[in-house]
Design a protein around this motif. Sequence first.
Motif, PDB file in Angstrom:
ATOM      1  N   ASN A 144      -4.819   6.013   5.359  1.00  0.00           N
ATOM      2  CA  ASN A 144      -5.162   7.430   5.491  1.00  0.00           C
ATOM      3  C   ASN A 144      -4.508   8.207   4.347  1.00  0.00           C
ATOM      4  OD1 ASN A 144      -6.551   7.073   8.030  1.00  0.00           O
ATOM      5  ND2 ASN A 144      -4.550   6.829   8.994  1.00  0.00           N
ATOM      6  N   SER A 145      -5.133   9.284   3.912  1.00  0.00           N
ATOM      7  CA  SER A 145      -4.620  10.083   2.792  1.00  0.00           C
ATOM      8  C   SER A 145      -3.190  10.536   3.082  1.00  0.00           C
ATOM      9  CB  SER A 145      -5.505  11.310   2.592  1.00  0.00           C
ATOM     10  OG  SER A 145      -4.884  12.219   1.718  1.00  0.00           O
ATOM     11  N   ARG A 146      -2.280  10.201   2.170  1.00  0.00           N
ATOM     12  CA  ARG A 146      -0.878  10.507   2.437  1.00  0.00           C
ATOM     13  C   ARG A 146      -0.637  12.020   2.474  1.00  0.00           C
ATOM     14  NH1 ARG A 146       4.383  11.020   0.783  1.00  0.00           N
ATOM     15  NH2 ARG A 146       5.715   9.900   2.249  1.00  0.00           N
ATOM     16  N   ASP A 195       5.755  11.073  -3.992  1.00  0.00           N
ATOM     17  CA  ASP A 195       5.028   9.904  -3.488  1.00  0.00           C
ATOM     18  C   ASP A 195       3.674  10.345  -2.938  1.00  0.00           C
ATOM     19  OD1 ASP A 195       3.967   7.753  -2.215  1.00  0.00           O
ATOM     20  OD2 ASP A 195       5.659   7.404  -0.894  1.00  0.00           O
ATOM     21  N   LYS A 196       2.661  10.168  -3.744  1.00  0.00           N
ATOM     22  CA  LYS A 196       1.319  10.611  -3.358  1.00  0.00           C
ATOM     23  C   LYS A 196       0.489   9.475  -2.764  1.00  0.00           C
ATOM     24  CE  LYS A 196       0.824  14.505  -6.545  1.00  0.00           C
ATOM     25  NZ  LYS A 196       2.268  14.806  -6.696  1.00  0.00           N
ATOM     26  N   GLY A 197       1.140   8.344  -2.479  1.00  0.00           N
ATOM     27  CA  GLY A 197       0.398   7.199  -1.959  1.00  0.00           C
ATOM     28  C   GLY A 197      -0.324   6.474  -3.072  1.00  0.00           C
ATOM     29  N   LEU A 228      -3.495   7.010  -0.706  1.00  0.00           N
ATOM     30  CA  LEU A 228      -3.460   6.618   0.709  1.00  0.00           C
ATOM     31  C   LEU A 228      -2.076   6.119   1.111  1.00  0.00           C
ATOM     32  CD1 LEU A 228      -6.817   4.588   0.850  1.00  0.00           C
ATOM     33  CD2 LEU A 228      -6.470   7.066   1.098  1.00  0.00           C
ATOM     34  N   ASN A 229      -1.744   6.282   2.383  1.00  0.00           N
ATOM     35  CA  ASN A 229      -0.540   5.645   2.909  1.00  0.00           C
ATOM     36  C   ASN A 229      -0.861   4.199   3.285  1.00  0.00           C
ATOM     37  OD1 ASN A 229      -1.794   5.615   5.425  1.00  0.00           O
ATOM     38  ND2 ASN A 229      -0.713   7.425   6.178  1.00  0.00           N
ATOM     39  N   GLU A 230       0.140   3.500   3.800  1.00  0.00           N
ATOM     40  CA  GLU A 230      -0.065   2.054   4.030  1.00  0.00           C
ATOM     41  C   GLU A 230      -1.062   1.770   5.148  1.00  0.00           C
ATOM     42  OE1 GLU A 230       2.832   3.519   6.757  1.00  0.00           O
ATOM     43  OE2 GLU A 230       2.624   3.753   4.595  1.00  0.00           O
ATOM     44  N   LYS A 231      -1.421   2.807   5.939  1.00  0.00           N
ATOM     45  CA  LYS A 231      -2.423   2.605   6.984  1.00  0.00           C
ATOM     46  C   LYS A 231      -3.828   2.945   6.492  1.00  0.00           C
ATOM     47  CE  LYS A 231       0.571   1.949  10.497  1.00  0.00           C
ATOM     48  NZ  LYS A 231       0.449   1.674  11.911  1.00  0.00           N
ATOM     49  N   GLU A 280      -3.748   4.098  13.202  1.00  0.00           N
ATOM     50  CA  GLU A 280      -2.864   5.250  13.156  1.00  0.00           C
ATOM     51  C   GLU A 280      -3.376   6.357  14.095  1.00  0.00           C
ATOM     52  OE1 GLU A 280      -0.080   7.145   9.612  1.00  0.00           O
ATOM     53  OE2 GLU A 280      -2.173   6.842   9.197  1.00  0.00           O
TER      54      GLU A 280
END
Lengths: 304, 304, 304, 304
Positions: C284-286, C20-22, C279-282, C242
């Motif tokens: 920011n780079s996952r 899961d790389k976002g 990116l994550n859900e916020k 975050e």
Amino acid sequence: MIDFQKVIEHIRTEVTVIEDKGTVATYIPELAKVPIDKFGMALVDQYGKTHITGDGEERFSIQSISKVLSLAMAFAIKGEELWQRVDVEPSGDPFNDLSLLENENGIPRNPLINAGAIVICDVLMTELDNPREEILQYIREIANDPTINYNLDVARSEKATGFRNYAAANLIKSFGNLHNTVGEVLDLYFDLCAIEMSCRQLSHAFYPLMNLGKCLRGNQYLTIPQVKRMNAIMLTCGFYDEAGEFAFEIGLPGKSGVGGGIVALLPNEFCVATWSPGLNEKGNSRLGMIALEKLTTNTGLSIF
Amino acid sequence: MIDFQKVIEHIRTEVTVIEDKGTVATYIPELAKVPIDKFGMALVDQYGKTHITGDGEERFSIQSISKVLSLAMAFAIKGEELWQRVDVEPSGDPFNDLSLLENENGIPRNPLINAGAIVICDVLMTELDNPREEILQYIREIANDPTINYNLDVARSEKATGFRNYAAANLIKSFGNLHNTVGEVLDLYFDLCAIEMSCRQLSHAFYPLMNLGKCLRGNQYLTIPQVKRMNAIMLTCGFYDEAGEFAFEIGLPGKSGVGGGIVALLPNEFCVATWSPGLNEKGNSRLGMIALEKLTTNTGLSIF
Amino acid sequence: MIDFQKVIEHIRTEVTVIEDKGTVATYIPELAKVPIDKFGMALVDQYGKTHITGDGEERFSIQSISKVLSLAMAFAIKGEELWQRVDVEPSGDPFNDLSLLENENGIPRNPLINAGAIVICDVLMTELDNPREEILQYIREIANDPTINYNLDVARSEKATGFRNYAAANLIKSFGNLHNTVGEVLDLYFDLCAIEMSCRQLSHAFYPLMNLGKCLRGNQYLTIPQVKRMNAIMLTCGFYDEAGEFAFEIGLPGKSGVGGGIVALLPNEFCVATWSPGLNEKGNSRLGMIALEKLTTNTGLSIF
Amino acid sequence: MIDFQKVIEHIRTEVTVIEDKGTVATYIPELAKVPIDKFGMALVDQYGKTHITGDGEERFSIQSISKVLSLAMAFAIKGEELWQRVDVEPSGDPFNDLSLLENENGIPRNPLINAGAIVICDVLMTELDNPREEILQYIREIANDPTINYNLDVARSEKATGFRNYAAANLIKSFGNLHNTVGEVLDLYFDLCAIEMSCRQLSHAFYPLMNLGKCLRGNQYLTIPQVKRMNAIMLTCGFYDEAGEFAFEIGLPGKSGVGGGIVALLPNEFCVATWSPGLNEKGNSRLGMIALEKLTTNTGLSIF
């Protein structure tokens, strides 16, 4: 039968002696020049007779009153579908309009707050070939007066300082609820605010809303259910955060503008316009509010 | 002359066949038990004649409709001074009531939202010796029915789960706008919500608001200006965030409750109560809203 | 002594196998094209030695990371006076930025949210003769690399869709906290977001913030107290909502961008940059967040 | 090596001559009685040596500083699972705490605002048999002082006026994030606020947070990752809406209370407590803030 001419002249006598006339809006330099002691009133009764007093023939900047006229035109064109673009609920707090827009995904609370009127302008821009000309033509026809016009100095003055409206329009655009460019839509919006009309012209322009959709010449502009809806919207949303107070004190559907004008009506009875440039702390004409309160109290005519 | 009996029976025939009856409120266990297919309607006309159809004699929990009755009593006692404790503007967004309270220093937006009705209870507690008994007595007298009563099971059920109301009351208290203890005031508040009345009784209890302040037996409960104000408040604030929609669709001052009741009135014409326990997504009785919309459409009677 | 080369290579091995790389940001078409499996990392230690792994030399859109660089330049020019234009408190909720602006009269909560960075651009426009050129020159000098440049396609892409930023800028302007025109300021703002740099270049550009204000070549860009303040702002405000989570999981001052870059630093120890476009859900780079978490966990180096 | 005794004595000399000592909190009558000219400071260094100056042995009401101690206990018991009940993000605006609770479904923004500390009390009530006694025992043990106790007059005083906390607790309860009754939870909450400790005792009680989880006697209270997280939370959330300012001016994780106490620490270096009852306009001890700013400036010791 009520002698409306006598009634409004009596009201004028009473309100023009009030010392505290409120404060003329200063954020639009052009409006700040208007003398504070102007007072006009015009009332058309159910028989189509117009009664005038004071400065009732003098033109002033109708400002937000134009929101009702553009809404009427957009509603006639789009019908019920229009309410997918703008809601019909009171806004509660004028200072929250941007956060309400955020919470509600760019759907303005109602078409009589700035954000809602901007969306209505966007609708008209999409529907009309020459929106600026056609809307003016529409107002001239209802009011039966081809001399009604924009005041371009006022419009220019507002465009140069209306950052809050640009903020609202961009926020609406970010949610996809503006189909034309922000610049074009706001040009139209500020032009409409800068239309100049007299109390007489305003009372005629709003006549269809008190007369089952028909203007003084008998042309049908809105269906009867549409008229009912327009009036409901004016009653609940026509006076910013003084909407409740207005319904409470005066009990008529209506709309005010920061130019000092107010239009109000009692269905099937009369349509009235007042003008006095001094505003109360809520941004509604101080003497105009008092005059209308006297009108409903003295005649016993209100919707409640 | 309109045959109201025929009109409401026809409406009942039309709405009771609608399949989607909405959803019975489940957060108060006692209310969740009410059968979804109940439908009642009662209308008192200007001559004092009562027309009934369906389950119009069956009692149900009036819930927020009681807010109008306690407001009427407090307004009659305190007069204009009352508005120092509660404002009269639409709230805009029901989900913002706590933040509105914060922004406005504990002055609720209007007396028909929960926060406002809590302040009204506080006023009555201070003014009356035995508030619980005297308010009930007041309602029994207007409605001319000594059997009207509280349902203590419903009140208990709400007290045990009404944390949001406790939150609002404590917030108001923190701003100094609650003079009695939170516990006492909310006990009274929940009791009033738990009053049970039928459509007939409700139409009689609201009769003074359509009849210049006089009840069916001719006793004067409110002055004419007070009646006008009560109606203005109901029109702009009576239906949560569906106030605009109600004014828009139906065009009458009124008040709904989550028990499925709605009362509405046209000044000098009629006062009507409907009951159907299924609610729409805004928390107003689904069939009741449709029935009232049909009533004003079919008769052409509305304030607009 | 820690072998940072080994550490970051090990981290790369561990994070690049994560499935899961976002999600690559899609709202800027130019950014959406970047392959999801890119991963780069660069770390400069206290001795000025640079360690690189993966795609650490490849350039990407630094986006909001530029906010720290423009802030550093404005702070060096204006000193403490700068904080009259922008506050230094965490914003709490990114979705509230417009209502916060309203509540706080157009003073953005901090210089690392969009509204704050817009004000910083306005400050630089007023102070510099050729802001666009001089800011780029400043960044090139700190990073000691004259090839760093704007990507005009990305800037254009953002200008055409950045309605929310236009809304914020107009709102700030309406409060008088923007001295240049909205259009000019946002042109500069979007250009700065569209600067392209590699992890190596970023780690060098942020080196003064970990090295008491001195760049790798020994030039002093900020005073020691200014460095301390910049780091405090990054720690509390660098990661949108975050920020708390980042301080909590990683414990380093830093800043992320929606291009997938993150820069972070431990005063007197190291300055590190990561890049992974998902990116994550916020926002920011996952993988970047995971890599930095591993860095502080594996080395035991954090500010806490 | 720094001579901390000399450092804090010098600071005391400097700050006690400052004329503007802030204002003693008056909303809790018991606290209003404390003389404004009290000033104490205690610092434990990495070797476990305690340095005291001024009124560093005198007890005062620790108020919100207790939130860190109850959080530490709850975190040790529940581990990461705790964060399902409370978030770890800065709150941004203290005046928005109720609306944030609403927007975020009853999950407080962080455990150091009132709403969050109330949830932590609820967690401890569920986990412990005799929460009131066991929490006090826990604090006595860490601080190695069996005389630490509640001040029941202060607790009573706060219970009688803490309507805002009752509002918050009821709102949390309405979202299902409070498992015990509002009354029980707030009784515990107010008791914890009313604990009295001296600077010396506080510096010892927080010693584990600067010493990898171990108290002065060598007992392990938290794991190393837990300590890191506690410090991150204090840094970003420990000073209400002055959190950013504190990180900015002082650069240490810490927590203040309206009783005038502040505790702060630099991991592996020192743990310091100050007391001066006068508060600045943000509600933090005025002289305490200045003393800590001097401490980090004079010693060059901060996390940034």
